[in-house]
Design a protein around this motif. Sequence first.
Motif, PDB file in Angstrom:
ATOM      1  N   GLY B 122     -51.821-120.606   2.308  1.00 26.83           N
ATOM      2  CA  GLY B 122     -51.492-119.247   2.720  1.00 26.83           C
ATOM      3  C   GLY B 122     -52.468-118.707   3.756  1.00 26.83           C
ATOM      4  O   GLY B 122     -52.054-118.106   4.743  1.00 26.83           O
ATOM      5  N   ASP B 140     -42.399-115.395  11.149  1.00 22.64           N
ATOM      6  CA  ASP B 140     -42.362-114.163  10.372  1.00 22.64           C
ATOM      7  C   ASP B 140     -40.980-113.858   9.778  1.00 22.64           C
ATOM      8  O   ASP B 140     -40.888-113.537   8.593  1.00 22.64           O
ATOM      9  CB  ASP B 140     -42.871-112.988  11.216  1.00 22.64           C
ATOM     10  N   PHE B 143     -40.483-116.064   6.779  1.00 23.70           N
ATOM     11  CA  PHE B 143     -41.291-115.629   5.645  1.00 23.70           C
ATOM     12  C   PHE B 143     -40.672-114.398   4.986  1.00 23.70           C
ATOM     13  O   PHE B 143     -40.601-114.309   3.754  1.00 23.70           O
ATOM     14  CB  PHE B 143     -42.715-115.274   6.097  1.00 23.70           C
ATOM     15  N   GLN B 144     -40.240-113.463   5.814  1.00 21.25           N
ATOM     16  CA  GLN B 144     -39.713-112.212   5.250  1.00 21.25           C
ATOM     17  C   GLN B 144     -38.479-112.462   4.395  1.00 21.25           C
ATOM     18  O   GLN B 144     -38.251-111.762   3.408  1.00 21.25           O
ATOM     19  CB  GLN B 144     -39.374-111.225   6.379  1.00 21.25           C
ATOM     20  N   ARG B 147     -39.628-114.682   1.074  1.00 22.16           N
ATOM     21  CA  ARG B 147     -40.471-114.040   0.071  1.00 22.16           C
ATOM     22  C   ARG B 147     -39.661-113.171  -0.883  1.00 22.16           C
ATOM     23  O   ARG B 147     -40.151-112.781  -1.936  1.00 22.16           O
ATOM     24  CB  ARG B 147     -41.576-113.231   0.738  1.00 22.16           C
ATOM     25  N   THR B 148     -38.424-112.819  -0.510  1.00 21.17           N
ATOM     26  CA  THR B 148     -37.618-112.004  -1.419  1.00 21.17           C
ATOM     27  C   THR B 148     -36.889-112.858  -2.451  1.00 21.17           C
ATOM     28  O   THR B 148     -36.263-112.317  -3.360  1.00 21.17           O
ATOM     29  CB  THR B 148     -36.577-111.190  -0.627  1.00 21.17           C
ATOM     30  N   THR B 176     -44.291-118.725  -5.155  1.00 24.43           N
ATOM     31  CA  THR B 176     -44.254-117.299  -5.478  1.00 24.43           C
ATOM     32  C   THR B 176     -45.465-116.568  -4.910  1.00 24.43           C
ATOM     33  O   THR B 176     -45.343-115.465  -4.375  1.00 24.43           O
ATOM     34  CB  THR B 176     -44.252-117.101  -7.005  1.00 24.43           C
ATOM     35  N   TRP B 179     -46.644-115.941  -0.417  1.00 23.39           N
ATOM     36  CA  TRP B 179     -46.188-114.965   0.586  1.00 23.39           C
ATOM     37  C   TRP B 179     -47.162-113.810   0.779  1.00 23.39           C
ATOM     38  O   TRP B 179     -47.511-113.499   1.925  1.00 23.39           O
ATOM     39  CB  TRP B 179     -44.779-114.460   0.264  1.00 23.39           C
ATOM     40  N   ILE B 183     -48.984-113.032   4.392  1.00 19.16           N
ATOM     41  CA  ILE B 183     -48.723-111.780   5.109  1.00 19.16           C
ATOM     42  C   ILE B 183     -50.005-110.968   5.259  1.00 19.16           C
ATOM     43  O   ILE B 183     -50.318-110.463   6.345  1.00 19.16           O
ATOM     44  CB  ILE B 183     -47.616-110.987   4.391  1.00 19.16           C
TER      45      ILE B 183
END
Lengths: 265, 298
Positions: B122, B140, B143-144, B147-148, B176, B179, B183
């Motif tokens: 990370g 990005d 990742f966005q 991560r959800t 888990t 992320w 970020i």
Amino acid sequence: MTAYLKLDHIDKSFARGGQVSEVLKDIRLTIDKGEFVSIIGHSGCGKSTLLNLIAGLTKVTAGAVLLENKEVDSPGPERAVVFQNHSLLPWLTVYENINLAVSKVFGRTRSRAERHDWIMRNLDLVQMAHARDKRPAEISGGMKQRVGIARALAMEPKILLLDEPFGALDALTRAHLQDAVMDIHSRLGSTTIMITHDVDEAVLLSDRIVMMTNGPAATIGEVLAVPLARPRRRVELSSDRTFLRCREAVLKFLYERHRFVEAAE
Amino acid sequence: MSIQAIKDPNVKAFPTPAKPAEVIAFTAKVRRRFEPGAIAGKLASTLVPPAIVIVVMLVIWQIACSSPNASLPPPSQVWTEAYDLIAHPFFDYGPQDIGLAWRVLISLQRVAIGFGLAAIVGVALGALVGQSIWAMRGLDPVFQILRTVPPLAWLPLSLAAFRDSSPSAIFVIFITSIWPVIINTAVGVRNIPEDYRNVSRILRLNQLEFFVKIMVPAAAPYIFTGLRIGIGLSWLAIVAAEMLTGGVGIGFFIWDAWNSSRLPDIIVALAYIGVTGFCLDRLVAAVGAFVTRGTTAK
């Protein structure tokens, strides 16, 4: 005799969103070894840009910076910068901050003990040896700037670049540091370029004062030689005729011929 | 009368005292004595309020679950039926009959591996995304979206990929907790003052030196924020993952207790999980506070 540092027809413009703004135009200047040169001008005239160009932190649009007849277009320790806001690394102590520079520049050529002596010698030079184990947050603004100067000197630069080094300090601290810089300059004979907006400071410290016109497309308006003998003492100089004449010349340039126009920002 | 007119030798412009001033050193009476009263008072002010709340909650719970047709056991029943779990966290009676502390440690071991990997990868990815505008533009959005995805949604895929429950659980932890680390590190790297970059350029630090000597220390406060969120998430994920993958972790213990209708055991296990999660959070926060001291101060 060829110049030590030569600024050869330098132009600098920034392109931002399709618009090109010309900051510096046709800068020509030669500086001899050991000379102390101040660059003075109103805010926004591109003084700091010019210093960054010499440091190599920004690239010239046209022209060249020549140091000992070699073009320099990237930053390096032989052109050490003392930043206005000291920019010491807050997680390192005073000693470690200088050690970062010294071990990078002299890591291969000097032994550990030699490097230690060198760090301490530079700290002594700015009278900061007593604070070697303090972190930047624990010392005053003037002390931080002293350490910043020590860090720059410790790189053994060919040219020392001072970017409004005393701008953020109170008047008394500033006077102390000016004396310290004069002392260091007389002892080491380091070629120094200083950005300033303080007329007295420029006259007191410099061999020559480079006066910049207002932007956009600022250039060198005039270069004034300061024929004052060294060592200079501020108290004696305050009534010295040559000092006053130089001071007046700079003031006239700045406030009569090249008044600062707010709208030019 | 001018001052020079004073001829009297006893009159002085600056009278000297008969006795030179004495330097009286302050005898510092700093008492670092052990003061039981003050310490007890401080302990009481931090411990008494939560203790009262807990007691009140237990009483309400006891009253609410005391009727014979209550679906959940009251605290008194939990105490009597799960007494060996509460009193002996470290018993070991065979492969599937071990104390809760052992189970927590096994779960913690998985978290350590998964979270450790997530921290390393990370921070590296976060540094890349924070440093390079093109890496950010490319990575990005990915990742966005990723991560959800809820932790357990990764489990079937990782079971299929690793064909074993333990690495699958570790992968779920990893995916888990990575992320927030990425970020936050990216934000921290993007916020490194330009001056520090200029210093490194003048010194001609190479990429690795810049990463180790400037980037990581400068972004450390952000990195630790990410790590703290990450460790919380990974503790959430491990319990859920172990419920499905089995083994000897604390998560599977709960699932096992449910299947054999041992509700008091579940309640004790929940208390273990809560306390452990709290300790993990405080541990990372403490490490962060220690490592970043001086970093944030200007």
